[in-house]
Design a protein around this motif. Structure first.
Motif, PDB file in Angstrom:
ATOM      1  N   LEU A  73       0.878  -1.157  -0.028  1.00 23.23           N
ATOM      2  CA  LEU A  73       0.159   0.063  -0.077  1.00 23.23           C
ATOM      3  C   LEU A  73       1.139   1.359   0.008  1.00 23.23           C
ATOM      4  CD1 LEU A  73      -2.757  -1.128   2.450  1.00 23.23           C
ATOM      5  CD2 LEU A  73      -3.082  -0.505   0.035  1.00 23.23           C
ATOM      6  N   LEU A  74       1.908   1.266   0.706  1.00 18.88           N
ATOM      7  CA  LEU A  74       2.913   2.297   0.800  1.00 18.88           C
ATOM      8  C   LEU A  74       3.633   2.429  -0.508  1.00 18.88           C
ATOM      9  CD1 LEU A  74       4.300   1.794   4.387  1.00 18.88           C
ATOM     10  CD2 LEU A  74       3.081   3.816   3.616  1.00 18.88           C
ATOM     11  N   ALA A  75       3.775   1.481  -1.148  1.00 12.25           N
ATOM     12  CA  ALA A  75       4.369   1.564  -2.715  1.00 12.25           C
ATOM     13  C   ALA A  75       3.404   2.231  -3.564  1.00 12.25           C
ATOM     14  CB  ALA A  75       4.960   0.308  -3.053  1.00 12.25           C
ATOM     15  N   ASN A 219       8.943   4.402   4.025  1.00 13.02           N
ATOM     16  CA  ASN A 219       7.982   3.521   2.993  1.00 13.02           C
ATOM     17  C   ASN A 219       8.291   1.982   3.000  1.00 13.02           C
ATOM     18  OD1 ASN A 219       6.532   5.460   1.741  1.00 13.02           O
ATOM     19  ND2 ASN A 219       8.386   6.255   0.767  1.00 13.02           N
ATOM     20  N   ASP A 220       9.616   1.601   3.705  1.00 17.42           N
ATOM     21  CA  ASP A 220       9.848   0.222   3.777  1.00 17.42           C
ATOM     22  C   ASP A 220       8.940  -0.503   4.939  1.00 17.42           C
ATOM     23  OD1 ASP A 220      11.843   0.439   1.890  1.00 17.42           O
ATOM     24  OD2 ASP A 220      13.199   1.228   3.219  1.00 17.42           O
ATOM     25  N   GLN A 377     -10.361  -4.811   3.314  1.00 14.74           N
ATOM     26  CA  GLN A 377      -9.231  -4.221   2.181  1.00 14.74           C
ATOM     27  C   GLN A 377      -8.725  -2.956   3.008  1.00 14.74           C
ATOM     28  OE1 GLN A 377      -9.834  -3.744  -1.933  1.00 14.74           O
ATOM     29  NE2 GLN A 377      -9.883  -5.944  -2.067  1.00 14.74           N
ATOM     30  N   GLU A 378      -7.494  -2.540   3.005  1.00 18.31           N
ATOM     31  CA  GLU A 378      -7.152  -1.522   3.804  1.00 18.31           C
ATOM     32  C   GLU A 378      -6.692  -0.269   3.130  1.00 18.31           C
ATOM     33  OE1 GLU A 378      -4.942  -3.582   7.718  1.00 18.31           O
ATOM     34  OE2 GLU A 378      -4.551  -4.284   5.514  1.00 18.31           O
ATOM     35  N   PHE A 379      -6.465   0.756   3.466  1.00 20.46           N
ATOM     36  CA  PHE A 379      -5.561   1.850   2.817  1.00 20.46           C
ATOM     37  C   PHE A 379      -4.813   2.628   3.757  1.00 20.46           C
ATOM     38  CE2 PHE A 379      -9.610   3.362   4.865  1.00 20.46           C
ATOM     39  CZ  PHE A 379      -9.083   4.765   5.982  1.00 20.46           C
ATOM     40  N   VAL A 380      -4.178   3.477   3.198  1.00 18.81           N
ATOM     41  CA  VAL A 380      -2.807   4.064   3.969  1.00 18.81           C
ATOM     42  C   VAL A 380      -2.968   5.570   3.650  1.00 18.81           C
ATOM     43  CG1 VAL A 380      -0.793   3.447   2.508  1.00 18.81           C
ATOM     44  CG2 VAL A 380      -0.391   3.834   4.828  1.00 18.81           C
ATOM     45  N   ASN A 381      -2.673   6.437   4.741  1.00 23.68           N
ATOM     46  CA  ASN A 381      -2.786   7.896   4.298  1.00 23.68           C
ATOM     47  C   ASN A 381      -1.698   8.581   4.821  1.00 23.68           C
ATOM     48  OD1 ASN A 381      -3.975  10.143   3.430  1.00 23.68           O
ATOM     49  ND2 ASN A 381      -5.470  10.313   4.674  1.00 23.68           N
ATOM     50  N   PRO A 382      -0.325   8.414   4.342  1.00 20.64           N
ATOM     51  CA  PRO A 382       0.887   8.939   5.048  1.00 20.64           C
ATOM     52  C   PRO A 382       0.786  10.520   4.772  1.00 20.64           C
ATOM     53  CG  PRO A 382       1.460   7.605   3.230  1.00 20.64           C
ATOM     54  CD  PRO A 382      -0.105   7.569   3.175  1.00 20.64           C
ATOM     55  N   LEU A 398      -1.874   1.463   8.701  1.00 20.75           N
ATOM     56  CA  LEU A 398      -2.959   0.917   7.913  1.00 20.75           C
ATOM     57  C   LEU A 398      -4.288   1.235   8.644  1.00 20.75           C
ATOM     58  CD1 LEU A 398      -1.600  -2.198   6.368  1.00 20.75           C
ATOM     59  CD2 LEU A 398      -1.210   0.163   5.502  1.00 20.75           C
ATOM     60  N   GLU A 399      -5.341   1.409   7.617  1.00 20.71           N
ATOM     61  CA  GLU A 399      -6.506   1.593   8.414  1.00 20.71           C
ATOM     62  C   GLU A 399      -7.453   0.887   7.404  1.00 20.71           C
ATOM     63  OE1 GLU A 399      -7.485   5.815   9.330  1.00 20.71           O
ATOM     64  OE2 GLU A 399      -5.679   6.248   8.333  1.00 20.71           O
ATOM     65  N   CYS A 400      -8.902   0.658   8.152  1.00 22.76           N
ATOM     66  CA  CYS A 400      -9.683  -0.215   7.296  1.00 22.76           C
ATOM     67  C   CYS A 400     -11.288   0.246   7.975  1.00 22.76           C
ATOM     68  CB  CYS A 400      -9.605  -1.669   7.319  1.00 22.76           C
ATOM     69  SG  CYS A 400      -9.735  -2.390   8.943  1.00 22.76           S
ATOM     70  N   MET A 401     -12.274   0.194   7.075  1.00 21.32           N
ATOM     71  CA  MET A 401     -13.459   0.783   7.146  1.00 21.32           C
ATOM     72  C   MET A 401     -14.713  -0.374   6.968  1.00 21.32           C
ATOM     73  SD  MET A 401     -13.497   4.693   5.706  1.00 21.32           S
ATOM     74  CE  MET A 401     -13.374   4.177   4.120  1.00 21.32           C
ATOM     75  N   MET A 402     -15.587  -0.440   8.050  1.00 16.48           N
ATOM     76  CA  MET A 402     -16.556  -1.289   8.000  1.00 16.48           C
ATOM     77  C   MET A 402     -17.359  -1.404   6.804  1.00 16.48           C
ATOM     78  SD  MET A 402     -19.550  -1.018  10.764  1.00 16.48           S
ATOM     79  CE  MET A 402     -20.845   0.713  10.290  1.00 16.48           C
ATOM     80  N   GLN A 403     -17.570  -0.422   5.875  1.00 14.67           N
ATOM     81  CA  GLN A 403     -18.371  -0.239   4.866  1.00 14.67           C
ATOM     82  C   GLN A 403     -17.591  -0.748   3.751  1.00 14.67           C
ATOM     83  OE1 GLN A 403     -17.443   2.400   6.647  1.00 14.67           O
ATOM     84  NE2 GLN A 403     -16.882   4.281   5.337  1.00 14.67           N
ATOM     85  N   ASP A 404     -16.330  -1.225   3.768  1.00 14.84           N
ATOM     86  CA  ASP A 404     -15.508  -1.563   2.706  1.00 14.84           C
ATOM     87  C   ASP A 404     -15.579  -3.364   2.584  1.00 14.84           C
ATOM     88  OD1 ASP A 404     -14.732   0.738   1.573  1.00 14.84           O
ATOM     89  OD2 ASP A 404     -12.819   0.757   2.557  1.00 14.84           O
TER      90      ASP A 404
END
Length: 600
Positions: A73-75, A219-220, A377-382, A398-404
């Motif tokens: 996700l970071l890449a 990022n690593d 499924q997660e996302f990242v928001n650096p 990493l974060e994740c949301m119930m509605q995903d």
């Protein structure tokens, strides 16, 4: 073991040995760098290894999966990859309801019947700090006429559904799960215990606590150490998507399935209107046989609320999910909609607004979680230091949301939505007074002020539809927010669970003035030829039947402004900007069973 750990490896249990070896193999040797030898800080080192075990056990697939997911996700984030590449948006199918019409009433009746096969899950990991309230959000009053707290209102609503759903059959107990966090767990339990679980059987309620996840420093995906403590990994919340893995790992879903339950309803912590929409939405799930039903409200084009969208990939995959508003417009423009997100002839966007309340069918839900382990499924928001995107301003996670949840479903899954009018379905309390006052005119405030006023507005409009003459509201400003002030009408869920139930309890020529307060606290209270100009409170035990009529006239309760900076007032009043001065009221209390007539 690598040299950085040295002789400290003797402190490890066999399980911790394996975990540390995995971390060293995955580029995490910085965690143990420059550690002093055994005999120095041994207790802190042991606590560090215990923390690693906890982080490993509370994430689907363990820390190794977390690090690998983070690197990918970071890449993607660094490369600026669009998660929607290859997808074309289109309008999904769903049901649009109009409060009080035949269709709505039919869905409500079906939903009430289905409720005996439902379980409810409240995600309540948040504190009220953002609101200017120093407690857990579910402890806040939804409205201050009766002081009913959000958690109390939710429990009383579930109990009303439980009773109505069991008409003529033995009463089932509807299970209720609350997802808490380190921040809220103890206080949620205390709130329940000190209020006798608001009438619910303690065995009906299960608290599941979510753990935090490790922060990432670069990022690593190197795990970030606490700047104040080299023997502690920095952690942050993972998001309410954790509810799925918690339900999966707890084993509770299987228990429900074996007990014959069919539906799981997920909802968030501060929407005082939600249960007005639940019966009909559950009726839609049952009638349409939706595996996933997202509750939604009409959404203006480009409004700052996610849109429910069908996404179809060039490789044939498709899903119906929430797309954040700032991603929806560019996605539409890139897919042959030159104007992007625009209102249709209805005056609203064809992509309805997601309000994060989900109804899932239990069987398919269990099957899906067996495949995914509950991972969402997660996302990242650096937050990057500069355009090179090589380093972060501060650690991320990493974060994740119930509605995903629907993102991993097969195309055969029946995923739909139910659109409800906002006035009776959605009035969340999430913004503090200062932020709400800055909201552009015409946009919702989503504050304690607007949340309480929305309850009075909805109750007034519902009584109006049931034949009451309800005076028009006046506009008033509290805490810098201009709101419609309707008569302050409240009732217990067991009195007015559905529209047809309310209609059956109101008859003749009834009216209420704008300055009035009417609180109905009882189940079998029938209103017949009643006019209210002032304050009237009717309180009756369940097996008492009271017919209320006549003309109530008194000085009532006046609404007085409160400044949110006024430290002499309690926080719960400051955050809404008003309080009631209870000048005069008529209060009728019935604590004995029987039939009574109250005539003013």
């Amino acid at each position: 073991m690598a040299s950085s750990l040295g002789d400290n490896s003797n402190l490890l249990s066999p399980k911790q040995h394996e975990l540390v070896k995995m971390l060293l193999d995955n580029g995490q040797d910085h965690l143990f760098r420059d550690w002093p030898g055994p005999g120095v800080d041994d207790d802190e080192k042991k606590a560090f290894f215990d923390q690693l075990v906890l982080l490993d056990s509370s994430y689907p697939g363990g820390l190794e999966a977390y690090i690998n997911n983070a690197r990918k996700l970071l890449a993607d984030s660094k490369a600026g990859n669009n998660p929607f590449d290859g997808f074309t948006p289109s309008v999904p199918t769903g049901e649009t309801l109009t409060f009080g019409d035949e269709n709505f009433i039919k869905f409500e009746e079906t939903g009430v019947r289905e409720a005996r096969r439902a379980a409810f899950v409240l995600v309540a990991g948040g504190l009220g700090e953002r609101l200017g309230y120093n407690g857990i959000k579910v402890a806040l009053p939804a409205e201050t006429t009766t002081g009913t707290r959000f958690l109390q209102h939710y429990i009383e609503s579930i109990l009303a559904l439980q009773e109505a759903s069991s008409e003529g059959e033995s009463e089932t107990q509807i299970p209720f799960v609350i997802m808490t966090s380190d921040d809220t767990h103890g206080r949620t339990l205390e709130l329940l215990k000190s209020n006798s679980y608001f009438g619910m059987h303690p065995t009906q309620v299960t608290l599941l606590k979510q753990e935090k996840v490790a922060c990432l420093e670069d990022n690593d995906a190197r795990l970030a150490l606490d700047p104040q403590n080299r023997y502690r990994i920095q952690t942050k919340p993972h998001g309410h998507g954790d509810v799925h893995s918690l339900l999966h790992s707890s084993g509770i879903l299987k228990v429900w399935h074996n007990a014959g339950l069919k539906w799981v309803l997920f909802f968030q912590d501060t929407n005082g209107l939600l249960f007005k929409a639940i019966p009909s939405a559950l009726g839609v799930s049952s009638t349409k046989q939706y595996h996933v039903n997202s509750l939604a409200v009409p959404r203006k084009a480009k409004e700052a609320i996610g849109g429910i969208t069908r996404l179809t990939h060039s490789d044939g995959r498709s899903m119906v999910i929430n797309v954040e508003y700032n991603q929806l417009d560019p996605l539409l423009r890139a897919s042959g909609y030159p104007d992007g997100d625009v209102n249709s002839e209805t005056g609203y966007s064809p992509f309805p607004g997601n309000i994060n309340q989900l109804i899932l069918e239990l069987g398919p839900y269990i099957e899906e979680l067996a495949k995914t382990g509950g991972a969402i499924q997660e996302f990242v928001n650096p937050k990057y230091k500069d355009a090179s995107k090589t380093s972060f301003k501060s650690s991320t996670r990493l974060e994740c949301m119930m509605q995903d949840y629907p993102k991993t479903l097969p195309p055969s899954a029946r995923v739909g939505f139910t659109v409800m009018e906002t006035w009776f379905a959605y009035a969340p309390v999430k913004n503090n007074a200062e932020d709400a006052a800055k909201v552009p005119k015409g946009n919702p405030y989503h504050s304690a002020t607007s949340g309480e006023m929305a309850i009075y507005r909805a109750n007034s409009l519902i009584l109006k539809k049931a034949g009451f003459q309800v005076a028009d509201p006046v506009l008033q400003a509290f805490n810098g927010q201009e709101v419609e002030v309707w008569p302050r009408i409240t009732w217990k869920p067991k009195w007015g669970l559905t529209f047809s139930l309310i209609k059956s309890k109101v008859s003749g020529n009834c009216s209420i003035s704008q300055r009035s307060t009417l609180a109905i606290k009882g189940k079998k209270i029938f209103i017949e030829n009643l006019s209210v100009d002032g304050a009237l409170i009717i309180d009756a035990v369940d097996d008492t039947e009271v017919t209320v009529g006549g003309s109530v006239q008194n000085n009532g309760w006046t609404l007085e402004p409160v400044d949110f900076k006024d430290a002499s007032e309690p926080e719960v009043l400051r955050i809404r900007g008003f309080k009631f001065n209870k000048v005069e009221q008529v209060e009728a209390k019935y604590s004995e069973p029987g039939k009574f007539h109250f005539k003013a």
